[in-house]
Design an enzyme around this catalytic site. Structure first.
Site, PDB file in Angstrom:
ATOM      1  N   LYS A  44      42.451  35.659  32.557  1.00  0.00           N
ATOM      2  CA  LYS A  44      41.571  36.821  32.516  1.00  0.00           C
ATOM      3  C   LYS A  44      40.138  36.298  32.416  1.00  0.00           C
ATOM      4  O   LYS A  44      39.896  35.265  31.764  1.00  0.00           O
ATOM      5  CB  LYS A  44      41.906  37.669  31.280  1.00  0.00           C
ATOM      6  CG  LYS A  44      40.915  38.783  31.008  1.00  0.00           C
ATOM      7  CD  LYS A  44      40.971  39.840  32.102  1.00  0.00           C
ATOM      8  CE  LYS A  44      39.838  40.855  31.953  1.00  0.00           C
ATOM      9  NZ  LYS A  44      39.817  41.787  33.099  1.00  0.00           N
ATOM     10  N   CYS A 130      32.747  41.925  38.815  1.00  0.00           N
ATOM     11  CA  CYS A 130      33.416  42.944  38.004  1.00  0.00           C
ATOM     12  C   CYS A 130      32.678  44.272  38.187  1.00  0.00           C
ATOM     13  O   CYS A 130      31.472  44.363  37.933  1.00  0.00           O
ATOM     14  CB  CYS A 130      33.445  42.575  36.525  1.00  0.00           C
ATOM     15  SG  CYS A 130      34.203  43.887  35.531  1.00  0.00           S
TER      16      CYS A 130
HETATM   17  O1  LIG Z   1      36.373  41.631  37.811  1.00  0.00           O
HETATM   18  C1  LIG Z   1      37.081  42.565  37.428  1.00  0.00           C
HETATM   19  N1  LIG Z   1      37.698  43.330  38.323  1.00  0.00           N
HETATM   20  C2  LIG Z   1      38.423  44.395  37.971  1.00  0.00           C
HETATM   21  O2  LIG Z   1      38.919  45.116  38.855  1.00  0.00           O
HETATM   22  N2  LIG Z   1      38.592  44.701  36.654  1.00  0.00           N
HETATM   23  C3  LIG Z   1      38.229  43.768  35.673  1.00  0.00           C
HETATM   24  C4  LIG Z   1      37.788  44.438  34.395  1.00  0.00           C
HETATM   25  O3  LIG Z   1      37.421  45.624  34.401  1.00  0.00           O
HETATM   26  O4  LIG Z   1      37.790  43.716  33.381  1.00  0.00           O
HETATM   27  N3  LIG Z   1      37.248  42.827  36.102  1.00  0.00           N
END
Ligand SMILES: O=C1NC(=O)NC(C(=O)O)N1
Length: 310
Positions: A44, A130
């Site tokens: 993540k 993001c």
């Molecule tokens: O880079 C991102 N892409 C997404 O679709 N969602 C996540 C997020 O919202 O953390 N981050």
């Protein structure tokens, strides 16, 4: 059962991996990815400090995909550096990915300085796309800012770096972004992040709470946009910059098409969210069946060899 691939000197036993953000926030989730048929995993996106992210409900699926407005919930950089050190100690020959970003430009440099100073030896992905941090733009839609950030990052960063890009929809934007990217010693680009700020409605109401229901769209409905971005950058980038294709992978045919467009690794998000880690084995089986039917022995027999009409 696997289709190996590589990015520079990094070899992967299988060309499939997760899309950052899906099933990869906690160490237990990363362990499940590590034990799956995927060739590697990406964390993540980490920020310097842990983040709660946006209010729930913030992730939902619909007929043709998913919508999320998570807002970068994560355990903070130290957590992922430690987890990666543990996974690396257990599997010294495996290569992993660490995704990072920050919400202010100066902090982007700070988090990458911390990664640079760490013992991490895999590939680092700078998330420039993001769409879900309230009040913050997707960095890569600002060409000047992207160029400034990469210029300063590469003045000190020596590990292997890739960038996660949002989708672009205009050849002039592909041209402008490729010109910027080609100026830097990037290991790869990852195309695409979710299609930002879509809106899913059920009856008369939005389906997620943050941002009045606006969120990043993933899954089946974005495959054609993902393939176009993979191929557009494959056509434009120096061959030393590899491409990870992410977006819309539901079956082996979709994996095949991402590779045909130029991808060296293929990221799976919504399908992983819906089916779990077992998706990597089934996607690999399906890809192998297609390759066998076509007489392709390895990825390099068809990677980037999309046929145009004369
Ligand atoms: O880079 C991102 N892409 C997404 O679709 N969602 C996540 C997020 O919202 O953390 N981050």
């Amino acid at each position: 059962m696997a289709v190996p691939s590589q990015i520079h000197h990094f070899h992967f036993s299988n060309c499939l991996m997760n899309a950052s953000g899906v099933s990869c926030e906690r160490k237990e989730e990363l362990a499940a990815l590590d034990d799956s048929a995927a060739g590697t995993f990406i964390t993540k996106t980490a920020t310097l400090e842990a983040r709660e992210g946006n209010p729930q409900p913030r992730v939902e699926t619909f007929a043709l995909g998913s919508i999320n407005s998570s807002g970068l919930p994560n355990q903070g950089l130290p957590y992922y550096l430690q987890a990666l050190a543990d996974f690396q100690a257990a599997k010294p020959d495996k290569t992993y990915f660490l995704s990072v970003t920050e919400l202010e430009e100066e902090k982007i440099y700070k988090i990458l300085e911390e990664v640079e100073a760490s013992d991490f030896k895999g590939l680092v992905e700078l998330n420039l796309s993001c769409p879900n941090v309230i009040g913050k733009p997707q960095i890569a839609y600002d060409f000047e800012t992207t160029d400034r950030i990469l210029k300063r990052v590469f003045s000190f960063f020596t590990k292997s770096l890739g960038v996660k890009l949002p989708p672009f929809f205009d050849p002039s934007h592909f041209d402008q972004m490729a010109d910027i990217l080609n100026a830097y010693p990037l290991a790869y680009v990852n195309c695409i992040n979710s299609v930002g700020n879509g809106l899913v409605i059920h009856d008369e109401q939005v389906v997620i709470k943050p941002k009045q229901g606006f969120g990043g769209i993933g899954g089946e409905t974005i495959k054609e946009t993902a393939l176009a971005n993979v191929h557009a950058f494959y056509q434009r980038l120096r061959p030393e910059i590899a491409i990870i294709g992410t977006g819309g992978v539901c079956d082996g045919r979709d994996v095949f098409e991402h590779i045909l467009c130029g991808a060296s690794m293929v990221g799976v998000g919504t399908t992983l969210y819906e089916e779990g880690e077992g998706c990597f084995a089934s996607l690999t089986e399906e890809l192998e069946a297609i390759m066998k039917e076509k007489g392709y022995q390895s990825i390099e027999d068809f990677r980037g060899k999309l046929k145009y009409m004369d």
